[in-house]
Design a protein around this motif. Structure first.
Motif, short mmCIF file in Angstrom:
data_model
loop_
_atom_site.label_atom_id
_atom_site.label_comp_id
_atom_site.label_asym_id
_atom_site.label_seq_id
_atom_site.Cartn_x
_atom_site.Cartn_y
_atom_site.Cartn_z
N TYR A 54 95.26 3.90 22.70
CA TYR A 54 94.96 5.08 22.99
C TYR A 54 94.33 5.21 24.43
CZ TYR A 54 93.15 9.90 22.26
OH TYR A 54 92.90 11.17 22.57
N SER A 85 92.20 7.58 26.80
CA SER A 85 91.04 8.70 26.71
C SER A 85 91.44 9.93 27.65
CB SER A 85 89.84 8.16 26.95
OG SER A 85 89.47 8.01 28.06
N SER A 86 90.87 10.73 27.86
CA SER A 86 90.94 11.70 28.80
C SER A 86 90.63 11.22 30.17
CB SER A 86 90.43 13.20 28.28
OG SER A 86 88.99 12.91 28.22
N PHE A 107 91.96 12.38 17.78
CA PHE A 107 92.66 11.75 18.92
C PHE A 107 93.88 12.75 19.15
CE2 PHE A 107 90.75 8.40 16.81
CZ PHE A 107 90.12 7.67 17.64
N ASN A 123 97.93 11.35 23.87
CA ASN A 123 97.51 10.15 24.19
C ASN A 123 97.64 9.03 23.56
OD1 ASN A 123 96.60 11.93 26.21
ND2 ASN A 123 94.25 11.79 25.85
#
Length: 75
Positions: free
Chosen positions: A19, A21-22, A54, A58
């Protein structure tokens, strides 16, 4: 990816997810998925030990976690 997530919910089986993240940080998570929507996935994050949300956009990859004694064809 969608099929793996749905089977994870149906079978209560964990998945391994890569994943971003922003903030652009890439992490590897083990999740037990609880809910899937058009835009997000909600589940218990084994890294953080809590329910997390989530964004699907992403998620870089998802694969089933194969537990000892479990056959690969289960998911």
């Amino acid at each position: 990816m969608e099929g793996i997530l749905k089977r994870s919910v149906e079978m209560a089986s964990p998945v391994e997810m890569i994943y971003m993240s922003s903030k652009g940080l890439v992490t590897k998570r083990t999740l037990t998925i609880h809910k899937i929507t058009n835009d997000s996935v909600t589940g218990f994050c084994h890294l953080r030990k809590q329910i997390r949300h989530f964004k699907k956009q992403n998620i870089l990859s998802v694969m089933p976690v194969i537990l000892k004694g479990q056959r690969k064809s289960s998911l």
